[in-house]
Every structure is written in structure tokens, then in C-alpha cells.
Design a protein around this motif. Structure first.
Motif, mmCIF file in Angstrom:
data_model
loop_
_atom_site.group_PDB
_atom_site.id
_atom_site.type_symbol
_atom_site.label_atom_id
_atom_site.label_comp_id
_atom_site.label_asym_id
_atom_site.label_seq_id
_atom_site.Cartn_x
_atom_site.Cartn_y
_atom_site.Cartn_z
ATOM 1 N N ALA A 1 -37.763 -14.808 -12.882
ATOM 2 C CA ALA A 1 -38.020 -16.141 -12.348
ATOM 3 C C ALA A 1 -39.226 -16.113 -11.417
ATOM 4 C CB ALA A 1 -36.792 -16.664 -11.608
ATOM 5 N N SER A 2 -39.803 -17.286 -11.179
ATOM 6 C CA SER A 2 -40.949 -17.415 -10.290
ATOM 7 C C SER A 2 -40.525 -17.219 -8.843
ATOM 8 C CB SER A 2 -41.574 -18.804 -10.446
ATOM 9 O OG SER A 2 -40.673 -19.804 -9.993
ATOM 10 N N ASP A 3 -41.510 -16.978 -7.988
ATOM 11 C CA ASP A 3 -41.213 -16.823 -6.561
ATOM 12 C C ASP A 3 -40.593 -18.096 -5.996
ATOM 13 O OD1 ASP A 3 -42.205 -14.255 -6.597
ATOM 14 O OD2 ASP A 3 -44.183 -14.808 -5.811
ATOM 15 N N GLU A 4 -41.076 -19.252 -6.449
ATOM 16 C CA GLU A 4 -40.522 -20.517 -5.952
ATOM 17 C C GLU A 4 -39.061 -20.665 -6.358
ATOM 18 O OE1 GLU A 4 -43.132 -23.694 -7.177
ATOM 19 O OE2 GLU A 4 -44.103 -23.643 -5.214
ATOM 20 N N ALA A 5 -38.738 -20.291 -7.605
ATOM 21 C CA ALA A 5 -37.353 -20.381 -8.060
ATOM 22 C C ALA A 5 -36.456 -19.442 -7.254
ATOM 23 C CB ALA A 5 -37.268 -20.052 -9.543
ATOM 24 N N LYS A 6 -36.934 -18.240 -6.984
ATOM 25 C CA LYS A 6 -36.160 -17.298 -6.173
ATOM 26 C C LYS A 6 -35.953 -17.838 -4.762
ATOM 27 C CE LYS A 6 -37.852 -13.195 -8.655
ATOM 28 N NZ LYS A 6 -38.729 -12.002 -8.547
ATOM 29 N N SER A 7 -36.977 -18.501 -4.239
ATOM 30 C CA SER A 7 -36.868 -19.061 -2.906
ATOM 31 C C SER A 7 -35.846 -20.189 -2.870
ATOM 32 C CB SER A 7 -38.238 -19.575 -2.438
ATOM 33 O OG SER A 7 -38.175 -20.087 -1.128
ATOM 34 N N GLN A 8 -35.831 -21.013 -3.913
ATOM 35 C CA GLN A 8 -34.840 -22.083 -3.974
ATOM 36 C C GLN A 8 -33.423 -21.522 -4.078
ATOM 37 O OE1 GLN A 8 -36.497 -24.510 -7.222
ATOM 38 N NE2 GLN A 8 -36.834 -26.152 -5.730
ATOM 39 N N LEU A 9 -33.266 -20.475 -4.855
ATOM 40 C CA LEU A 9 -31.951 -19.848 -4.972
ATOM 41 C C LEU A 9 -31.543 -19.225 -3.639
ATOM 42 C CD1 LEU A 9 -29.525 -19.034 -6.659
ATOM 43 C CD2 LEU A 9 -30.793 -17.014 -7.419
ATOM 44 N N ALA A 10 -32.494 -18.655 -2.928
ATOM 45 C CA ALA A 10 -32.188 -18.092 -1.609
ATOM 46 C C ALA A 10 -31.724 -19.184 -0.648
ATOM 47 C CB ALA A 10 -33.415 -17.378 -1.046
ATOM 48 N N ALA A 11 -32.292 -20.379 -0.781
ATOM 49 C CA ALA A 11 -31.861 -21.500 0.061
ATOM 50 C C ALA A 11 -30.419 -21.881 -0.247
ATOM 51 C CB ALA A 11 -32.784 -22.695 -0.148
ATOM 52 N N VAL A 12 -30.028 -21.800 -1.513
ATOM 53 C CA VAL A 12 -28.631 -22.050 -1.883
ATOM 54 C C VAL A 12 -27.720 -21.029 -1.203
ATOM 55 C CG1 VAL A 12 -26.967 -22.094 -3.781
ATOM 56 C CG2 VAL A 12 -29.235 -23.100 -4.103
ATOM 57 N N ARG A 13 -28.093 -19.769 -1.269
ATOM 58 C CA ARG A 13 -27.262 -18.705 -0.675
ATOM 59 C C ARG A 13 -27.159 -18.871 0.841
ATOM 60 N NH1 ARG A 13 -30.320 -14.235 -4.414
ATOM 61 N NH2 ARG A 13 -28.938 -14.392 -6.243
ATOM 62 N N ALA A 14 -28.260 -19.260 1.477
ATOM 63 C CA ALA A 14 -28.245 -19.454 2.924
ATOM 64 C C ALA A 14 -27.322 -20.610 3.302
ATOM 65 C CB ALA A 14 -29.655 -19.711 3.433
ATOM 66 N N LEU A 15 -27.404 -21.705 2.540
ATOM 67 C CA LEU A 15 -26.543 -22.854 2.817
ATOM 68 C C LEU A 15 -25.076 -22.499 2.627
ATOM 69 C CD1 LEU A 15 -26.054 -25.820 3.445
ATOM 70 C CD2 LEU A 15 -26.610 -26.362 1.062
ATOM 71 N N ILE A 16 -24.771 -21.792 1.548
ATOM 72 C CA ILE A 16 -23.387 -21.369 1.301
ATOM 73 C C ILE A 16 -22.874 -20.520 2.465
ATOM 74 C CG2 ILE A 16 -21.922 -19.897 -0.134
ATOM 75 C CD1 ILE A 16 -23.623 -20.787 -2.539
ATOM 76 N N ALA A 17 -23.699 -19.595 2.925
ATOM 77 C CA ALA A 17 -23.284 -18.709 4.019
ATOM 78 C C ALA A 17 -22.981 -19.507 5.281
ATOM 79 C CB ALA A 17 -24.373 -17.674 4.292
ATOM 80 N N MET A 18 -23.818 -20.484 5.589
ATOM 81 C CA MET A 18 -23.615 -21.267 6.800
ATOM 82 C C MET A 18 -22.379 -22.146 6.703
ATOM 83 S SD MET A 18 -27.415 -22.316 8.156
ATOM 84 C CE MET A 18 -26.720 -23.231 9.514
ATOM 85 N N VAL A 19 -22.214 -22.806 5.563
ATOM 86 C CA VAL A 19 -21.072 -23.713 5.397
ATOM 87 C C VAL A 19 -19.760 -22.932 5.367
ATOM 88 C CG1 VAL A 19 -19.987 -25.319 3.794
ATOM 89 C CG2 VAL A 19 -22.423 -25.540 4.297
ATOM 90 N N ASP A 20 -19.757 -21.810 4.669
ATOM 91 C CA ASP A 20 -18.541 -20.989 4.612
ATOM 92 C C ASP A 20 -18.165 -20.473 6.003
ATOM 93 O OD1 ASP A 20 -18.307 -21.395 1.918
ATOM 94 O OD2 ASP A 20 -18.953 -19.391 1.328
#
Length: 397
Positions: free
Chosen positions: A108-127
Motif C-alpha cells: 500500500a501507499s504511504d498515505e494508505a498506511k498513514s490512514q490505517l495508522a489513524a484507525v489504530r490510534a483511534l481504536i486504542a484511545m477509544v478502547d
């Protein structure tokens, strides 16, 4: 209600390079903006702000009650929607096909990886917020997840900044910056104060989330990634206070619809007009929650549409896959085979039939890691963002 304004303080500035404009090279002082301590400030919504706040709480609660319990796939869908929109505010937009490849572990592109990282960060905070207080460590861990995809940003991840930063203006110095946050030595104490405010339970819920976000953005505690972590903080507070238990309100799409208005409201907060920002976030929550309910209805109708397109035999691998696509709209072959429980050849044939019928689309044809997606689900991400944007802009007329 009255809210303390940021105070200004002049600080010396020594340019470390000869790059940039003449203004960059000759800059010798800067004016930093220092947020007030807010841990113990009382805040109650009044007038129009109170009415918007009450309507927002009802809209979020309705979304949670109506769809959070009865349609589990909506939870993941809204998490992705919020993270992707938040990334777009920072001009990170891979497109949903590239994002799908990143989700499935493909190239995947760097931008796609960055977007996926944002998902993981949000999940971590909400959990984390769902199981205990929001701590500084909660924010640092999420920031580390967010910045992990890039070698250079990863080096400064998971720690408060130790340098002066700024928003807007020049790439080289704070000359012409729109906002110059407090100097780095003030950041630890300001963040301790913010964390104390975040964990209070005697404030109107959405107001608390809005004010915490504005304060976080004003402190700008990281060298990069502040916007995405700050917007995730809103979702974390809604979860900690119990307004949400399963869904994530896709507020970032409302902010994305008119970023200049979003930033103007943050400036208003710094000038002491806290109610203006609270009302803005409340109305964004209303628009986002109502649009998310429309997306939930659209998603709920998709399995019937897919069955009509593919006409699968009862208990076939095709039927089993269709039944799980709302939960797992992005699949590689191993994931698909685990779902079907059939031989490789049977799973490949099922995937081929669903692709031919238009239920699936091949995102990556690599022999080593072929990736499929349900385009109807991923397209609904864009549809949701567009719907929220339309609702938001209609309020400006």
C-alpha cells in the motif's frame, strides 16, 4: 459563558538556518500563545449553545441505541470513516481502494498506511477510555501508533515535543504563523492540567469533549499528528462518559466539509469564545449522527442486494461469504478461506463468482496476496462523508 482567553508572551527566536525568506532569516522574536489552566473551570451551556448541546446528545444516543446494538458492523465502519476523514483534514487521502489494500495487509501507499495508522490510534484511545480514565499514557500510546508508519516521524512518536512548533506560515520559522503554541517547557504541565479536565464527570458531555479538543490543539503537544490525536480525543471522551459504547460519531467529516470554519472556531476558543466552539461541535455531532443512521440503513440493505446479484446456493461458500461481508468487507484469500471453511479451490471459485457478479472487486491481483473488497461498503464511506458535508454546508446558507 465566560472562558479565559489565551495570553500572549514574546520570546526570543534564533534562526538555525539561512533557508526561507528574508522574514525567516531576520526573525529574532516570536509571540507564543499560552492556554489557560482549565482543570477546575466550571462550564455550563446556556441559550442556543444549550439547545444545540441537548439535541446533539439525543442524536448520538439515538445512533448508539438504534444501530450500535443491532448492527455490529456499523462500529468498524464508523471508526474507519472518522479516521479517514480526520486524515483528509491533514491532506492525507489515499482513496478507498488503496486504503483497502492497507487494511488487508497488502502493498500500500504511504498515505494508505498513514490512514490505517489513524484507525489504530483511534481504536486504542477509544478502547482505553472505555475501560478506565484517559491518561497521558493513553495519548502517548495512540500517538506512537499513529506515527509508526514513517521512519522520521516515528523517532519523535509517543513523546511530548521538546521544540517550538507553529501552525501555518513558513516551513522554516514561525514567521507569519497563524498560531504559535506554548513553548515546549510548558507542555508537560499543560497536558497534566488537560488530562485532569478530561477525566471530570461534572461537565456537559459534548461540551467537555469540544473544549478538551480545542485545548489540546492549542497546546499542540506533539511535533506532528496533533490534529488526528486531538480529534480522536473527542471520541474517547464520549466513550469514557458513556454516551457511546459501540459506535464512533464521525465528526471529522463535518470539520472536513469546511476546514476554514473549523480553524476559525478554534481561534474563537483561544479568544475566550468557548461557547461558539461547543455549539459548532454539537451541531457537527447532530449532522454526523443523522447521516450515520442513513448509512446504517444503506448498509443493512446490502446483503439482500448481493444475494440478488449473485444468487448463491443455500449453504454454499458464496452464501457464507455474503453473510460476513458487512463485518469483513476487505479480504485476502486466507481470510476468505477461514470464513468459508472449504478447500482452496472451492473458496477461489466462490470469490470468482462473487467478483463476476459485482459483489466483490479485486483490489490487488498479486498471486502472493490477492485482496478483494466489497465496493458497496467502501463506497459508502465516501457517501457518508459527502452526506455529512452536505448537511454541514446547508447550515451556512
Amino acid at each position: 459563558m465566560d472562558w479565559p482567553t489565551h495570553r500572549s508572551e514574546d520570546r526570543p527566536w534564533a534562526s538555525r538556518s539561512r533557508q526561507g525568506s528574508r522574514a525567516d532569516r531576520t526573525l529574532n522574536s516570536i509571540t507564543v500563545s499560552i492556554p489557560p489552566r482549565i482543570a477546575g473551570i466550571e462550564y455550563n451551556t446556556i441559550g442556543a449553545v444549550d439547545r444545540a448541546h441537548e439535541a446533539a446528545v439525543i442524536a448520538v444516543a439515538r445512533l448508539e441505541a438504534s444501530f450500535g446494538e443491532h448492527m455490529a458492523p456499523l462500529a468498524d465502519f464508523l471508526l474507519r470513516s472518522e479516521s479517514v476523514a480526520s486524515s483528509k483534514i491533514e491532506h492525507i487521502d489515499a482513496g478507498w481502494r488503496a486504503f483497502g489494500k492497507a487494511v488487508a495487509g497488502g502493498k500500500a501507499s504511504d498515505e494508505a498506511k498513514s490512514q490505517l495508522a489513524a484507525v489504530r490510534a483511534l481504536i486504542a484511545m477509544v478502547d482505553a477510555a472505555g475501560s478506565g480514565p484517559i491518561t497521558l499514557e493513553t495519548l502517548l500510546t495512540a500517538h506512537q501508533l499513529l506515527m509508526a508508519t514513517d521512519y522520521y516521524t516515528a523517532r519523535d512518536s509517543g513523546q511530548l515535543r521538546t521544540v517550538q512548533n507553529w501552525i501555518g506560515g513558513s516551513d522554516f520559522t514561525p514567521a507569519g504563523a497563524g498560531h504559535v503554541p506554548p513553548p515546549p517547557e510548558m507542555v508537560p504541565e499543560l497536558m497534566r492540567d488537560l488530562v485532569e479536565f478530561v477525566n471530570r464527570s461534572d461537565l456537559p458531555i459534548i461540551a467537555q469533549a469540544a473544549l478538551a479538543h480545542a485545548q489540546f490543539e492549542s497546546i499542540h503537544p506533539f511535533t506532528d499528528g496533533n490534529g488526528r490525536i486531538g480529534r480522536a480525543l473527542i471520541s474517547a471522551i464520549l466513550r469514557r462518559r458513556g454516551l457511546t459504547a459501540r459506535v464512533t460519531v464521525p465528526l471529522a467529516s463535518a470539520m472536513l466539509a469546511d476546514t476554514s470554519r473549523y480553524f476559525a472556531h478554534l481561534d474563537a476558543y483561544r479568544e475566550g469564545r468557548a461557547g461558539q466552539f461547543v455549539e459548532y461541535v454539537a451541531r457537527a455531532a447532530i449532522d454526523s449522527s443523522e447521516a450515520a443512521q442513513e448509512s446504517a440503513r444503506a448498509l443493512a440493505e446490502l446483503p439482500a442486494r448481493w444475494r440478488a446479484l449473485a444468487r448463491p446456493r443455500a449453504n454454499s461458500a458464496d452464501e457464507v461469504l455474503i453473510g460476513t461481508l458487512l463485518d469483513k468487507p476487505i479480504l485476502n484469500f486466507d481470510g476468505a478461506q477461514k470464513i468459508t471453511g472449504t478447500a482452496e479451490s472451492s473458496t477461489y471459485k466462490a470469490m470468482a463468482r462473487l467478483t463476476e457478479a459485482g459483489v466483490l472487486e479485486v483490489l490487488s491481483a498479486s498471486n502472493r496476496n490477492r485482496i478483494w473488497a466489497a465496493p458497496d461498503v467502501l463506497a459508502e464511506l465516501d457517501a457518508l462523508s459527502a452526506s455529512i458535508g452536505k448537511r454541514t454546508t446547508e447550515h451556512l446558507r
